[in-house]
Motif scaffolding. Structure first.
Motif, PDB file in Angstrom:
ATOM      1  N   PHE A  94       1.509  21.422  -7.104  1.00 61.32           N
ATOM      2  CA  PHE A  94       2.452  20.304  -7.021  1.00 61.32           C
ATOM      3  C   PHE A  94       3.750  20.696  -6.309  1.00 61.32           C
ATOM      4  CE2 PHE A  94       5.927  17.957  -9.260  1.00 61.32           C
ATOM      5  CZ  PHE A  94       5.558  16.650  -8.979  1.00 61.32           C
ATOM      6  N   MET A 139      -3.424   8.794   1.226  1.00 64.32           N
ATOM      7  CA  MET A 139      -3.517   7.332   1.381  1.00 64.32           C
ATOM      8  C   MET A 139      -4.416   6.977   2.567  1.00 64.32           C
ATOM      9  SD  MET A 139      -0.530   4.597   2.340  1.00 64.32           S
ATOM     10  CE  MET A 139      -0.602   5.048   4.098  1.00 64.32           C
ATOM     11  N   LEU A 142      -1.831   4.477  -6.368  1.00 62.29           N
ATOM     12  CA  LEU A 142      -3.034   4.386  -5.547  1.00 62.29           C
ATOM     13  C   LEU A 142      -4.008   5.510  -5.849  1.00 62.29           C
ATOM     14  CD1 LEU A 142      -4.084   2.552  -3.133  1.00 62.29           C
ATOM     15  CD2 LEU A 142      -3.572   4.532  -1.706  1.00 62.29           C
ATOM     16  N   GLY A 143      -3.495   6.719  -6.073  1.00 61.45           N
ATOM     17  CA  GLY A 143      -4.362   7.860  -6.339  1.00 61.45           C
ATOM     18  C   GLY A 143      -5.223   7.637  -7.573  1.00 61.45           C
ATOM     19  N   VAL A 157       1.476  12.717   0.021  1.00 59.79           N
ATOM     20  CA  VAL A 157       1.060  11.430  -0.554  1.00 59.79           C
ATOM     21  C   VAL A 157       0.547  10.479   0.526  1.00 59.79           C
ATOM     22  CG1 VAL A 157       2.583  11.619  -2.562  1.00 59.79           C
ATOM     23  CG2 VAL A 157       3.384  10.369  -0.543  1.00 59.79           C
ATOM     24  N   LEU A 213       0.847  -1.190   0.000  1.00 56.80           N
ATOM     25  CA  LEU A 213       0.000   0.000   0.000  1.00 56.80           C
ATOM     26  C   LEU A 213       0.887   1.246   0.000  1.00 56.80           C
ATOM     27  CD1 LEU A 213      -2.813   1.325   0.322  1.00 56.80           C
ATOM     28  CD2 LEU A 213      -2.523   1.104   2.789  1.00 56.80           C
ATOM     29  N   LEU A 214       1.849   1.252   0.905  1.00 55.66           N
ATOM     30  CA  LEU A 214       2.797   2.360   0.973  1.00 55.66           C
ATOM     31  C   LEU A 214       3.555   2.526  -0.341  1.00 55.66           C
ATOM     32  CD1 LEU A 214       4.647   2.263   4.382  1.00 55.66           C
ATOM     33  CD2 LEU A 214       3.396   4.157   3.395  1.00 55.66           C
ATOM     34  N   LEU A 246      -0.799  15.003  -3.797  1.00 54.55           N
ATOM     35  CA  LEU A 246       0.249  15.151  -4.802  1.00 54.55           C
ATOM     36  C   LEU A 246      -0.173  14.562  -6.136  1.00 54.55           C
ATOM     37  CD1 LEU A 246       3.263  16.221  -4.885  1.00 54.55           C
ATOM     38  CD2 LEU A 246       3.887  13.810  -4.998  1.00 54.55           C
ATOM     39  N   MET A 272       5.301   8.955  -6.144  1.00 47.80           N
ATOM     40  CA  MET A 272       5.904  10.217  -5.699  1.00 47.80           C
ATOM     41  C   MET A 272       7.302  10.389  -6.304  1.00 47.80           C
ATOM     42  SD  MET A 272       7.008  11.367  -1.844  1.00 47.80           S
ATOM     43  CE  MET A 272       8.519  10.361  -1.895  1.00 47.80           C
ATOM     44  N   PHE A 273       8.107   9.326  -6.233  1.00 45.64           N
ATOM     45  CA  PHE A 273       9.459   9.423  -6.796  1.00 45.64           C
ATOM     46  C   PHE A 273       9.397   9.648  -8.308  1.00 45.64           C
ATOM     47  CE2 PHE A 273      10.487   7.005  -2.875  1.00 45.64           C
ATOM     48  CZ  PHE A 273      11.432   7.874  -2.360  1.00 45.64           C
ATOM     49  N   GLN A 274       8.485   8.939  -8.936  1.00 47.31           N
ATOM     50  CA  GLN A 274       8.387   9.051 -10.390  1.00 47.31           C
ATOM     51  C   GLN A 274       7.914  10.448 -10.787  1.00 47.31           C
ATOM     52  OE1 GLN A 274       5.108   8.899 -12.115  1.00 47.31           O
ATOM     53  NE2 GLN A 274       6.172   9.320 -14.036  1.00 47.31           N
ATOM     54  N   GLN A 275       6.932  10.970 -10.062  1.00 42.97           N
ATOM     55  CA  GLN A 275       6.394  12.284 -10.410  1.00 42.97           C
ATOM     56  C   GLN A 275       7.419  13.387 -10.172  1.00 42.97           C
ATOM     57  OE1 GLN A 275       2.834  12.351  -8.033  1.00 42.97           O
ATOM     58  NE2 GLN A 275       1.832  10.805  -9.291  1.00 42.97           N
ATOM     59  N   TYR A 310      -0.271  16.563  -9.549  1.00 42.09           N
ATOM     60  CA  TYR A 310       0.549  16.162 -10.692  1.00 42.09           C
ATOM     61  C   TYR A 310      -0.300  16.148 -11.956  1.00 42.09           C
ATOM     62  CZ  TYR A 310       3.860  13.341 -13.439  1.00 42.09           C
ATOM     63  OH  TYR A 310       4.717  12.875 -14.398  1.00 42.09           O
ATOM     64  N   VAL A 341       1.954   4.436  -3.108  1.00 46.37           N
ATOM     65  CA  VAL A 341       1.898   5.901  -3.084  1.00 46.37           C
ATOM     66  C   VAL A 341       3.303   6.510  -3.130  1.00 46.37           C
ATOM     67  CG1 VAL A 341      -0.329   6.002  -1.896  1.00 46.37           C
ATOM     68  CG2 VAL A 341       1.760   6.100  -0.551  1.00 46.37           C
ATOM     69  N   LEU A 342       4.283   5.788  -2.611  1.00 48.44           N
ATOM     70  CA  LEU A 342       5.643   6.338  -2.621  1.00 48.44           C
ATOM     71  C   LEU A 342       6.301   6.177  -3.990  1.00 48.44           C
ATOM     72  CD1 LEU A 342       6.841   5.177   0.905  1.00 48.44           C
ATOM     73  CD2 LEU A 342       6.082   7.446   0.208  1.00 48.44           C
ATOM     74  N   GLN A 400      -8.043   7.924   1.669  1.00 51.05           N
ATOM     75  CA  GLN A 400      -8.669   7.048   0.672  1.00 51.05           C
ATOM     76  C   GLN A 400      -8.988   5.677   1.256  1.00 51.05           C
ATOM     77  OE1 GLN A 400      -5.730   7.207  -2.443  1.00 51.05           O
ATOM     78  NE2 GLN A 400      -6.202   9.340  -2.930  1.00 51.05           N
ATOM     79  N   ARG A 401      -8.185   5.227   2.193  1.00 54.02           N
ATOM     80  CA  ARG A 401      -8.444   3.930   2.800  1.00 54.02           C
ATOM     81  C   ARG A 401      -9.363   4.020   4.020  1.00 54.02           C
ATOM     82  NH1 ARG A 401      -5.710  -0.956   1.439  1.00 54.02           N
ATOM     83  NH2 ARG A 401      -5.546  -0.866  -0.824  1.00 54.02           N
ATOM     84  N   PHE A 456      -7.355  -0.709  -6.854  1.00 54.46           N
ATOM     85  CA  PHE A 456      -7.123  -0.034  -5.572  1.00 54.46           C
ATOM     86  C   PHE A 456      -6.859  -1.021  -4.445  1.00 54.46           C
ATOM     87  CE2 PHE A 456      -9.212   1.775  -1.680  1.00 54.46           C
ATOM     88  CZ  PHE A 456      -8.473   2.934  -1.537  1.00 54.46           C
TER      89      PHE A 456
END
Lengths: 409, 409, 409, 409
Positions: free
Chosen positions: B365, B241, A378-379, B237, A233-234, B378, A241-244, B382, A237-238, B244-245, A365
Motif C-alpha cells: 500500500f 480502473m 470500484l475495486g 488506482v 467512474l473516476l 491500491l 483513494m482519499f479515504q484509504q 489496502y 476510484v478517487l 477492470q473496465r 460496478f
C-alpha cells in the motif's frame, strides 16, 4: 448475431438459442452504438474493448454469445437506425465504414422498433396519446399492456430463449407526484412480460413506490440505475483513494460539458438534479460524508457526442497542508455506455436463465446508484462482479438449460 | 511524546515503553515534517490527517502511541532541525507557529542526529571519509560498524523497547557495480543493530545482492521501497480502473515539476531513472503491459517543496474510440510522505514486537516497488494492509510484551 | 507614506503634497491588501510586483508616490484592519509578518473608516437607516450628503491635494428599478465631493441613468467597471489570438471556484449575472460574436481567498478540424486586485490634477466593462494605457500644479 | 485552382496568371493538408478557417487567388499524395470524403513531386547520392543545381507568374559544422531559381553563414523560421500578458506529446533542441528574461497527428503571492500549419510581384524565430502584418503587373 438476424424464423426453434435485448430509447446514440458494436465485435471487425464480460473472468459464466443477441425496442423518434449510425460516424462516435459494414443488422433491429408512448416532454402533464386517437385517453395500465405486448410479440416471433429490457432513453425530469413517469411504464411492462430489467439512466424506472410490490413478485432479475461511465467512474476510484489514505477532502467540484441529446436533456435542471444526486451519492458513500462543491452539467452542442468532465478536488494533507487534484475526462458517452449495456444484457439474460431473480446488488460496478447495499468503491464492486460471474456458471448451480428457457415465461 | 523526550533517563526504565525512530536523512524535509508533525499530533494541535494508522481499523493493533516515539538519525548536513522547520514554515510546508510550538521536540531530535558518512555526491567513486581523517580510508564494513554503533547507542541511552531505521534521504544515483552505495551501508547497519528497516526512497538500500543473505538471516522486519505519495498513488488506482473496465490504455505520459532538494537530486538522470522505474512498474503491473509514454522529472526551484504532476492517458474505448484522461496533482511531498513514514515506523516497530520478521509484502500500500509479490492495485493493497493490522493485534497472536522487547535485541 | 500618516497635521500644508484614497468596502480583502501592500512597497519591504504604474513607462507621468497616499473609506463591518490583515496572513494572502510590519499604517487607515449606509443585504428593499434612528428614514439624497461630507472631512483634515473614491465592496445584486443601489449612492457622493471615482466591481456605481447628468457635469475623471483580474484577463488575450488567427471559436465554457466573501456574494445568482455579463462582453467584443457556453461561479469556502478558474474553449481549425484549449488559473483575487487599485487611484489622482475629466476610456486595460469605446484586446488596451501615461506627464500638458490642486475643490 | 491545374498548357499564357508553390517535404502531413485544403476551399467545400489572408484586412492586397496556385515539390518518400490524404482522413486530420473530392488536385500535385536528395538520416555524414549512382558523389553545389533545375522546370512548364519555395519537411538535427544540411541545399536552390523562400520548420534553411551573402544578393523575399502553431502561439500572447501586468514569471515549464512523423523526428534530442530554442526565445523576448523551466517533446505514436501541449507557469503577484496558470492545447498540427503555409505562400508571391525583397520581418506573426527585429508579442505582430497587407496593395505601390512577373526571373 445469426446469419439472418432479422428474419422471423419460419421453422421450429433453431439449434443454438437466441436472446432478446429490448432497448427503451432504441434509436438513441447509446442504443445505436450497442447494436452496431455488437454486430461488429461478433463479426470480428473490432476487439471487444470496453466489454468486461469478454474478459477471461467471464469465460465460464455461460453468457449468451454476442452473435445470439437479437435487438428490438421502443422509441418515440423516427430516424432509422442505419441513418442514425451514419450521423454517429460523421461525429466520430462510430468508425467510418462501420454503418455500411453492419447495415443488415441495423436494419433488422430497426424493423423491431415499436413506437414509444407518452413522450418525455409530455410527462409532466401525465401520459398522453401515442397517436391522434379519437377514443378515450389511455390509462397507465393501458400503456403498460401495450408495451408488454410489444415485448412478448418480439420474443415469440423470434423464438427467443429470453429477453431483457434495458432503458437507455434520455434522462427524464423528476416525476410529479402521482403519475407514473414514462420510464416506469416501460419498467412495469418488462415485469408484466416476464423480462429482466436494467435501468441504465437516472430516470425513475422501477424506483417508484407504485412498482415496489410488482418488482418483488415478478420473479425476474433487475439492476440499475444510472450507468457509471465517466466522471462518476473516476470518483468511485478517487474517493476511496482519499479515504484509504486518510486525506481530508474539503471540496469536490465538477463541471460537465456535453452536446448531443444528453446535453440538452440534462440542461433541464430537473433532469440534472436526478443525475447529480447519483454523482454525489458516490462521494458521500466513499468519503463518509458529502464534501462541499457543486456539479454543473452544461449543454454545449458544439461538442456533439463528446463529453468533457472537469473535477477539482481540494483536500487537506498532514498538518492541514492544502493540496489539489484536478481531473479532465474527455470521452464519448455512447462509446463508454454501449459495451456496458451489452455486458448488462448478457448478465441479466444469464441470471434469468439460472433462476437468479430480484435486485442484483452485485452489479454495483456498473451504476452510480445501484440497487441493494453493496460497496461504493470500484475495486470492491469489481470483486463482487467477478464473484457474480462465478455464480452464473453451470458448475456453480446446475440447471436444465433446455427446460428453463429464461426470463419471459 | 514524553515531557522531556530527549533527556537520557537517569532512573530505571519508565512505566510506558518508548520506541526509537532512526531517520537516515534526518535533517531533510520529510524527516523534519515527521518529527514536527508527530509532536503536533501527539499534543493535539492537529488532527492526524494522512496517517492511516490512526484510523479505526488500526485501533486494536497495539501500535506504539505517537507520544512514545523518540527520534534520532544520520545526516550529512548541519542545519539544525528547528531552523529547518522554520524554513519549511516559510515555504508553507509546515503551519506558521508550529516550529515554535514543537521547538523542544525538534531540539531533542536534533541532539540525536549523528554525522552521516559517505555523501551522496561522492558515491560514484565509492565511500569517502566522514572527516578529513589522515588515517587510512574506512572500508564499507567500518562504516556499517560506525552507523550500527550510533543506532545501538541511541537505543540503549533511551532504554527504547525497539528501534526502526527509516531511509528518507535524497534519492541517490543508481550505484556503480561493486561498491555498496551509502543507502545500503545504512541498511546494513540497521540489520547489524537488530532493527527493522524501511526504505522510503528509490535508492538501493537492502535491494543489493551483497545484502541478500544478511537480510534473510537478520530476523527483523523490513519494507520498501519508494513511498507512493503522488503521481504513482494516482496511477495505482487509475491503472486498475482501466483494466477492470477493459479499456485499452495506449499511452501514459507524465511530467513532474518539483523544487526543493528532491527536484535537484532527481534532475540527475541516474536518480530519475531509479524513480521512474518504480512508476512504470505500477502501470505494467496494473495494466498487464507497459503502455507508450515517458515520465519527466524537472527541477523547478521556484516551486519549493511543492510538486505538480501532470499525467496524460490516451485510451481506447468501444470500437476504437479515442479518449483521454488527464490528471493534475498539486501537493507537498513532505506533507504527503511524513505521515506515511510515521505509519511505517509504528507498523514495523509493532511487527518486530510481535515476532514478525522478513520482507513485509503486506505493506505494498505504501510503496511504488514493494517487497514480495502482493497486488498492484491500491484497493487490494489496502485490504492486505487491514489484514496485516489485524494480525498485529495481541488477540491475533498473543505475545509476552514485557519479555519480547522487539527489534533491536 | 509619511512618517505619521494618520495624524492630522497641525501646521500648515506640508512640503510634499499628499493624496487621499477613499475605499468603499474599506475593510474587505482587496482594501486591506491595498493598504498593507502600499505601505510595504513604499517601505521597500517588497518589490512592486503587479503594479503597472511602477514600470518604466510611467516614470515620467508625475503620478503621486505611494508614500504620499492616505487611506480612508466606508464600510458596514467592524473588524479592524489590523485584525483583518492577520486573517489574510493566516490564509496565505498576505505574507506572514507583514501585518505586524505595517501595523501603524493599517491602524491609521482604520481610524479613517466611517460607517457605510444601506447595507448590501437590504438593498432590494431600498436604502435603510445607518443606525437605529428613531427619526424619519433617510432619503437617497440624505445618504449621499452624509457620504460626501465624510469624504470632504477626510480630505480637509489631512490637507490632501486630491482624493479619489474607489469602490472595492462586494458585488451587489442587480438593482431593482427605481431605487438607487448603495454603490450608486457612494458614486454620487464622490461626485458631490468633487472626487474622481473608480468602480472596481460589477456593481452599478455611476452606471445608473439617474446619475448620467451628474457625471457629465461633475468635472471629475472616472473609470470602471469590474476589474479584470483572472479569467477575463486571460480571455482578453486569448480571444484576440483566435480572432487574429481566423480560428472559429465554437464554445467557450468556464467555471470559477472561489471562497472568501466574494464567493458567497457571487453565489447569489443576481450578483453572478452582473459579473458574468462582463466576462461575456469581452468574448463577444474580441471574437465578433458570443460563442456557446456558460460561466459558473461557485462558492467553495474551503478555498478561502484563492480562486480557480477553468476555461474550456472548443474551436475549429482548417477544414473543420476540432481542437480544444483549456486553461486553469489559480490565483488570489485580492493579490491580483490590490495593485491595480493602487494603479487606478494614482492614475485618477494625476488625471484630476492635470485637468483630465469625464470617462477615462483609456483605462480599459483594467476593466471587464470599460467606459467608452476602446479596444477589447489587452494588447491594444495596453498601448492605449501607455499613451495615457504619456499624456499625464507635465511635458505633455503643462499645468500650474500649485494652483490646480486637483479633484476635490 | 484552375479546371486542369496540372496539365501543361499547350497554348500561350492563359488570361489569369497562375503561381507556383514548391513544397520541400511535399508528401508530408502539412503539405498534403495544404494541397487538399487549398482545393477544398477554392471549390467552396469548406470555409477558409485558419487562413488569415482570407480575412477582410487582406482583401485589397492583391494576393494570388487560391485557385491560381499550382503545387509541386521535393520529397524523399514515395507514398502518393492521394494515398497520404486517405491516411490523414483515417486519422481524423482531413474530413472523410475530402480525399475523394479533391483527388484530381492531389494527383496533379503528386505528379510534380521530384525526388529529394540527401535524406535527413544521412545528413550527419554529409549529403549522399540521390540514386545508386556509380559516378562520383555529388557536391553541395551539384545538389543545389539539381534542385534549382527542378523548380525552374516546374515554373516554366506551367507558365507560372512566380513560384515560392516553402520548407515543410520534418525537422532536421542541428547540422554538423561545415557541411550544408539538406534544408540549406533546398534554400539555396530557391535562391538560385530566383524564388521567394519560406522556412516553416526549425531546420537551418537560409540561417547558415555560407548562405548569408547569397541571400543578400538574391533579390527575392524570404521569411521564417519555425511556424508558430500551438504552444508557442499561446506563449506569444500569454508572455506579453504577464509582462504588461507586471507579474513576475518564475518558471515556465512545458511538455508536448505528439505522434506522427513529427513526434519521431523531434524525439531526436538534436532536433528537439532546435525546436525548443525557438520556444524559449519567445518567452525571453516577451518577458525580458528567460524564466526557469524546461520543454519536453515526447513521441507518442498513439496520438497520431494530434498534439497535446501542457504548459505550467508559476508566477508571483503582489507581495510575492504565488499563483499558477496552466494551459492544455489539443490540436492537429497539420491543420494548424497548412492554412499558414498557404498564407505565407500567397504573401511571398505577392511581395515578389511588388518588388519587395530580402527578409520579411513583418511576418513575425507566423514564426517562432522570425527574421529581422520585430516585436515578439502576437498582438503587435498582427498589427505589423496588417500594415504589410496594406503595403502589398497596388494603391500602396503601383507596379506594372504584366511587366514584372515576379520572383523567378
Amino acid at each position: 448475431m445469426s446469419a439472418e438476424p432479422s428474419s422471423v424464423p419460419t421453422t421450429s426453434s433453431p439449434a443454438a438459442p437466441r436472446y432478446g435485448v429490448w432497448l427503451v430509447g432504441a434509436r438513441g446514440s447509446v442504443a445505436t452504438t450497442a447494436v452496431a458494436g455488437c454486430a461488429a465485435v461478433a463479426a470480428g471487425l473490432h476487439p471487444p474493448t470496453g466489454m468486461v464480460t469478454e474478459t477471461p473472468d467471464f469465460a465460464a459464466s455461460g453468457l449468451p454469445p454476442l452473435a445470439s443477441l437479437v435487438f428490438g425496442g421502443h422509441d418515440t423518434v423516427d430516424c432509422p437506425l442505419p441513418k442514425r449510425a451514419e450521423h454517429l460516424a460523421e461525429g466520430g462516435v462510430l468508425p467510418h465504414g462501420l454503418p455500411a459494414a453492419v447495415h443488415a443488422e441495423l436494419l433488422a433491429a430497426d424493423r423491431e422498433i415499436r413506437p414509444g408512448g407518452p413522450t418525455l416532454r409530455d410527462s409532466d402533464t401525465g401520459p398522453t396519446l401515442r397517436d391522434s386517437d379519437t377514443g378515450p385517453a389511455r390509462t397507465d395500465d393501458d400503456w403498460i399492456d401495450v408495451f408488454a405486448a410489444d415485448i412478448r410479440d418480439f420474443t415469440d416471433r423470434h423464438h427467443l430463449a429470453g429477453t431483457v429490457v434495458v432503458n437507455v432513453a434520455s434522462t427524464e425530469p423528476a416525476p410529479a407526484a402521482g403519475a407514473l413517469p414514462p420510464s416506469s411504464l416501460y419498467a412495469a411492462a418488462a415485469l408484466r412480460a416476464g423480462c429482466g430489467y436494467v435501468n441504465f439512466t437516472p430516470s425513475t424506472g422501477l424506483h417508484h413506490p407504485a412498482l415496489a410490490q410488482l418488482a418483488a413478485e415478478a420473479g425476474v432479475p433487475y439492476a440499475g440505475r444510472d450507468g457509471k461511465t465517466g466522471q462518476t467512474l473516476l470518483r468511485s476510484v478517487l474517493g476511496p483513494m482519499f479515504q484509504q489514505r486518510a486525506l481530508a477532502v474539503r471540496a469536490w467540484s465538477g463541471t460537465n460539458l456535453l452536446g448531443g441529446g444528453d446535453g440538452a436533456a440534462l440542461a433541464d435542471p430537473a433532469a440534472a438534479a436526478a443525475k447529480n444526486a447519483g454523482k454525489e451519492r458516490v462521494l458521500a458513500d466513499t468519503l463518509g460524508a458529502a464534501p462541499e462543491g457543486e456539479v454543473h452539467i452544461d449543454d454545449v452542442p458544439a461538442l456533439g457526442d463528446w463529453k468533457t468532465a472537469w473535477d477539482h478536488i481540494a483536500f487537506d494533507g498532514f498538518l492541514g497542508s492544502r493540496m489539489i487534484l484536478q481531473t479532465i475526462w474527455q470521452g464519448c458517452d455512447s462509446a463508454l455506455a454501449a459495451p456496458l449495456v451489452l455486458d448488462l444484457a448478457r448478465l441479466l439474460l444469464r441470471a434469468g436463465q439460472q433462476g437468479i431473480t430480484g435486485p442484483l446488488g452485485e452489479l454495483g460496478f456498473y451504476f452510480k446508484d445501484p440497487v441493494g447495499d453493496g460497496p461504493a468503491s470500484l475495486g470492491e464492486q469489481y470483486t463482487e462482479l467477478k464473484r457474480f460471474a462465478a455464480r452464473l456458471s453451470d458448475t456453480a448451480r446446475p440447471t436444465d438449460e433446455a427446460g428453463d428457457s429464461g426470463a419471459h415465461r
